[in-house]
Design a protein around this motif. Sequence first.
Motif, PDB file in Angstrom:
ATOM      1  N   UNK A  21     -16.831  41.408   9.912  1.00 34.56           N
ATOM      2  CA  UNK A  21     -15.916  42.275   9.167  1.00 34.56           C
ATOM      3  C   UNK A  21     -14.732  41.483   8.626  1.00 34.56           C
ATOM      4  N   UNK A  22     -14.173  40.609   9.454  1.00 37.63           N
ATOM      5  CA  UNK A  22     -13.014  39.830   9.011  1.00 37.63           C
ATOM      6  C   UNK A  22     -13.408  38.839   7.919  1.00 37.63           C
ATOM      7  N   UNK A  23     -14.574  38.229   8.048  1.00 38.98           N
ATOM      8  CA  UNK A  23     -15.041  37.271   7.034  1.00 38.98           C
ATOM      9  C   UNK A  23     -15.224  37.945   5.675  1.00 38.98           C
ATOM     10  N   UNK A  24     -15.605  39.215   5.671  1.00 42.43           N
ATOM     11  CA  UNK A  24     -15.749  39.949   4.411  1.00 42.43           C
ATOM     12  C   UNK A  24     -14.418  40.031   3.668  1.00 42.43           C
TER      13      UNK A  24
ATOM     14  N   UNK B  70     -11.780  36.007   2.274  1.00 42.34           N
ATOM     15  CA  UNK B  70     -12.669  35.222   1.411  1.00 42.34           C
ATOM     16  C   UNK B  70     -12.215  33.780   1.228  1.00 42.34           C
ATOM     17  N   UNK B  71     -10.930  33.493   1.384  1.00 41.15           N
ATOM     18  CA  UNK B  71     -10.483  32.101   1.272  1.00 41.15           C
ATOM     19  C   UNK B  71     -10.448  31.395   2.625  1.00 41.15           C
ATOM     20  N   UNK B  72     -10.880  32.101   3.675  1.00 37.95           N
ATOM     21  CA  UNK B  72     -11.060  31.548   5.025  1.00 37.95           C
ATOM     22  C   UNK B  72      -9.811  30.873   5.581  1.00 37.95           C
ATOM     23  N   UNK B  73      -8.649  31.512   5.385  1.00 40.94           N
ATOM     24  CA  UNK B  73      -7.418  30.941   5.928  1.00 40.94           C
ATOM     25  C   UNK B  73      -6.923  31.681   7.171  1.00 40.94           C
ATOM     26  N   UNK B  74      -7.751  32.617   7.674  1.00 36.02           N
ATOM     27  CA  UNK B  74      -7.399  33.309   8.901  1.00 36.02           C
ATOM     28  C   UNK B  74      -6.471  34.491   8.726  1.00 36.02           C
ATOM     29  N   UNK B  75      -6.212  34.892   7.499  1.00 37.03           N
ATOM     30  CA  UNK B  75      -5.372  36.038   7.241  1.00 37.03           C
ATOM     31  C   UNK B  75      -5.785  36.684   5.921  1.00 37.03           C
ATOM     32  N   UNK B  76      -5.473  37.972   5.802  1.00 34.89           N
ATOM     33  CA  UNK B  76      -5.880  38.749   4.628  1.00 34.89           C
ATOM     34  C   UNK B  76      -4.637  39.365   3.993  1.00 34.89           C
TER      35      UNK B  76
ATOM     36  N   UNK C 114      -1.271  46.309   9.553  1.00 33.29           N
ATOM     37  CA  UNK C 114      -0.463  45.100   9.732  1.00 33.29           C
ATOM     38  C   UNK C 114       0.616  45.348  10.793  1.00 33.29           C
ATOM     39  N   UNK C 115       0.202  45.338  12.057  1.00 29.85           N
ATOM     40  CA  UNK C 115       1.078  45.718  13.166  1.00 29.85           C
ATOM     41  C   UNK C 115       2.297  44.809  13.318  1.00 29.85           C
TER      42      UNK C 115
ATOM     43  N   UNK D 271      -3.145  40.704   7.271  1.00 27.36           N
ATOM     44  CA  UNK D 271      -3.966  41.192   8.376  1.00 27.36           C
ATOM     45  C   UNK D 271      -4.618  40.002   9.047  1.00 27.36           C
ATOM     46  N   UNK D 272      -4.738  40.073  10.363  1.00 26.41           N
ATOM     47  CA  UNK D 272      -5.472  39.031  11.079  1.00 26.41           C
ATOM     48  C   UNK D 272      -6.618  39.674  11.849  1.00 26.41           C
TER      49      UNK D 272
END
Length: 155
Positions: free
Chosen positions: A98-101, A104-110, A67-68, A74-75
């Motif tokens: 990888x990001x889609x994994x 999971x709620x598809x909001x563009x961030x983890x 998380x830079x 994370x984006x």
Amino acid sequence: EAALSAVERVANIMAVELGWSEDAKAEQIIVARKYVESYAGRIPKKVGASLREATYEDLKDIFEAIDRDCNGFLDRTELGELAESLGFPLSDEELDEAFAEMDTNMNGRVSLQSFEAWWNRAGDSTFHRRLSSELSLGGTNAEDIRTMGGGVFLG
């Protein structure tokens, strides 16, 4: 339990063989116990499992390093930069996958919670295998163990 109960016996043998002082032996026992307690072995089925506290702290440290921008998420860009810095750059398609994994709620961030869930369930994905390989301690076979260090429990 078996590993913890063996620590002191192994330390006694190593102390004799390697000429450790009582202080050195005591230090090695402490370090070895911490290591064994933090490891706890592989989780056979990761679905529904959660990380133990010691491992969770390691995962949190990894998350915070990725998380830079320090926004608590994370984006896609941070994930791509991570792969690049670890020596396995991802194509746009691989990065999307990888990001889609994780997202999971598809909001563009983890979030950290989503990252933890991904870590526990994603053992078969290419990105997960690469990342965990880069962050592992090594020692996957007998030859690795023989060459991993000089007379101490943990290298």
